[in-house]
Scaffold this active site. Structure first.
Site, PDB file in Angstrom:
ATOM      1  N   GLU A  32      38.516  19.263  55.819  1.00 15.58           N
ATOM      2  CA  GLU A  32      39.114  19.763  54.584  1.00 15.58           C
ATOM      3  C   GLU A  32      40.155  20.857  54.870  1.00 15.58           C
ATOM      4  O   GLU A  32      41.188  20.930  54.196  1.00 15.58           O
ATOM      5  CB  GLU A  32      38.027  20.304  53.654  1.00 15.58           C
ATOM      6  CG  GLU A  32      37.055  19.259  53.135  1.00 15.58           C
ATOM      7  CD  GLU A  32      37.717  18.225  52.238  1.00 15.58           C
ATOM      8  OE1 GLU A  32      38.776  18.534  51.645  1.00 15.58           O
ATOM      9  OE2 GLU A  32      37.178  17.107  52.133  1.00 15.58           O
ATOM     10  N   GLU A  75      44.499  15.093  49.360  1.00 12.91           N
ATOM     11  CA  GLU A  75      43.682  13.881  49.413  1.00 12.91           C
ATOM     12  C   GLU A  75      44.305  12.835  50.335  1.00 12.91           C
ATOM     13  O   GLU A  75      43.590  12.123  51.046  1.00 12.91           O
ATOM     14  CB  GLU A  75      43.494  13.302  48.001  1.00 12.91           C
ATOM     15  CG  GLU A  75      42.740  14.209  47.041  1.00 12.91           C
ATOM     16  CD  GLU A  75      41.356  14.568  47.534  1.00 12.91           C
ATOM     17  OE1 GLU A  75      40.735  13.734  48.230  1.00 12.91           O
ATOM     18  OE2 GLU A  75      40.886  15.684  47.230  1.00 12.91           O
ATOM     19  N   HIS A 118      43.512  13.028  54.157  1.00 12.20           N
ATOM     20  CA  HIS A 118      42.303  12.401  54.696  1.00 12.20           C
ATOM     21  C   HIS A 118      42.607  10.978  55.174  1.00 12.20           C
ATOM     22  O   HIS A 118      42.047  10.532  56.182  1.00 12.20           O
ATOM     23  CB  HIS A 118      41.205  12.367  53.629  1.00 12.20           C
ATOM     24  CG  HIS A 118      40.696  13.722  53.248  1.00 12.20           C
ATOM     25  ND1 HIS A 118      40.218  14.620  54.166  1.00 12.20           N
ATOM     26  CD2 HIS A 118      40.599  14.345  52.043  1.00 12.20           C
ATOM     27  CE1 HIS A 118      39.832  15.724  53.557  1.00 12.20           C
ATOM     28  NE2 HIS A 118      40.061  15.581  52.264  1.00 12.20           N
ATOM     29  N   ASP A 165      44.051  20.785  53.872  1.00 11.02           N
ATOM     30  CA  ASP A 165      44.753  21.868  53.171  1.00 11.02           C
ATOM     31  C   ASP A 165      46.070  22.193  53.862  1.00 11.02           C
ATOM     32  O   ASP A 165      47.118  22.354  53.221  1.00 11.02           O
ATOM     33  CB  ASP A 165      43.872  23.124  53.121  1.00 11.02           C
ATOM     34  CG  ASP A 165      42.718  22.993  52.134  1.00 11.02           C
ATOM     35  OD1 ASP A 165      42.745  22.059  51.311  1.00 11.02           O
ATOM     36  OD2 ASP A 165      41.793  23.827  52.198  1.00 11.02           O
TER      37      ASP A 165
END
Length: 422
Positions: A358, A279, A282, A362
């Protein structure tokens, strides 16, 4: 003519529903390729036979509801236009008061109420299915409270947007879309700023993370990622769902690191740190600002196209759709119909961008935590608890998935391990 259009619209929707059912329940293949059998992406390695069966059933039903809900919204807007319901709401509003803002408030209330009632059956079915499969833990009264909160929050936001939008339509007959686009930028940023501290607390209670040792580990990660955070917030979601989630939202000083209590209960500290690192990625990689930039481009062309289409439709079919002019309040369902269709049309592109971001997140999380095993087990638990398909059908992935599929994420982790070893 009205009856013919209404009949064709309803028939078209029913045929679409039949096609979607056949595709999702009969034709679509969600099985794992043989080359991945026995890998960490194989559901058989982390789910039992019953869990695999339930995940397939639940995912198919939820996917069907997803694909039915948006066209159902289009059908609703189309029918209230051609049946004169929207024009009736506008006449009611004009008869209530002379003030333009009050007229907008009255019209929007009746339109919002009609939309709420029309869409409620699908919402309720979705809620009951989530309860049946033990995803939702909410009782009906709690769920209804959230639905009503949604209604009033959306009503207030829409009142602001519609008041400004139709004011611009009256002032700038042909260029209203450009003025609306320019004003949408600060409004979007403002909404992102107040979301964590004004809107989110309407639905849930937020409080500092009780596990101070874990909070310190997360804040250490945040410091490493240069995220300005002094606290990690915990939110009590177990009374509503068994799903897992964590996020970093807001902008500037209003940024918040948030963990659901379900995540705290079902993931280990190492798995939580991987999820939080994901998270934080981002924030670090400026995905929020990239998202705003993409939104600006898409909304520019979207509003331009919507204005052209509205002008052409009203000019040629105003008697059929019961709309006297583009700037009349009764044209709002037409605007909502067109923008919804344009957003759906561009969703494969926006989802593709999201899936790329995303994947980047990761990889960032693996590099930050250096714990690939925790990454693998966290994804497996997310899939298991959420009863999500590991390898969803292609149309589902294209139109619904803003994240890579679990198969793609877990295989990426295995390949990343191999790359490291080489």
């Amino acid at each position: 003519m009205v009856r013919k259009w209404a009949f064709r619209a309803v028939l078209g929707y029913l045929l679409l529903g039949l096609f979607l059912y056949v595709y999702l329940f009969i034709l679509a293949d969600s099985s794992l390729p043989d080359s991945f059998k026995g890998s960490s992406a194989d559901p058989a390695t982390f789910m039992n036979a019953r869990e695999i069966m339930l995940s397939e059933e639940f995912s198919k039903i939820k996917n069907l509801l997803f694909f039915l809900s948006t066209p159902y919204e289009w059908l609703f807007y189309f029918l209230i236009l051609i049946l004169g319901v929207s024009r009736g709401f506008e006449k009611w509003a004009r008869g209530t008061a002379k003030n333009q803002f009050i007229q907008t408030a009255v019209y929007l209330f009746w339109l919002s109420l009609a939309s709420f009632i029309a869409i409620f059956p699908l919402q309720f079915i979705s809620y009951k299915i989530s309860r049946t499969y033990n995803i939702s833990t909410q009782n009906f009264s709690m769920w209804m409270k959230d639905e009503l909160t949604d209604f009033w929050v959306n009503y207030l936001i829409m009142f602001i947007i519609v008041s400004v939008l139709y004011g611009l339509m009256k002032k700038f007959k042909n260029r209203w879309w450009l003025a609306a686009w320019a004003l949408s930028v600060p409004f979007t940023i403002f909404m992102m700023f107040i979301q964590p501290v004004v809107i989110d607390p309407l639905y849930n209670d937020f409080y500092p993370l009780k596990d101070k040792a874990l909070e310190q580990k997360i804040l250490t990660l945040a410091d490493k990622a240069e995220i300005p955070a002094d606290h990690v917030f915990e939110v009590d979601m177990s009374e509503k769902t068994n799903s897992l989630n964590a996020y970093v939202n807001g902008v500037g000083s209003n940024s918040r690191i948030v963990l659901w209590d379900t995540t705290l209960e079902q993931l280990t500290d190492k798995e939580i740190l991987f999820v939080m690192a994901h998270e934080m990625a981002h924030y670090v990689e400026k995905h929020i600002y990239i998202g705003i930039a993409i939104y600006l481009v898409l909304s520019f062309f979207g509003l331009f196209l919507a204005s052209k289409l509205m002008r052409g439709i009203v000019a040629n079919y105003k008697d059929d759709i019961k709309v006297s002019s583009v700037s009349s309040l009764s044209s709002l369902p037409l605007f909502l119909l067109l923008t919804s269709m344009l957003m759906f049309a561009v969703s494969p592109f926006s989802n593709w961008i999201s899936r790329y971001q995303e994947t980047r997140a990761d990889r960032y999380a693996i590099e930050m935590t250096e714990d690939k095993q925790a990454a693998i087990t966290s994804f497996q638990k997310l899939s298991k608890v959420g009863l999500s398909q590991v390898n969803p059908p292609i149309l589902v992935k294209i139109f619904r998935y803003g994240h890579p599929t679990m198969m793609e994420r877990l295989i990426m982790l295995e390949q990343y391990e191999q790359e490291e070893k080489e």
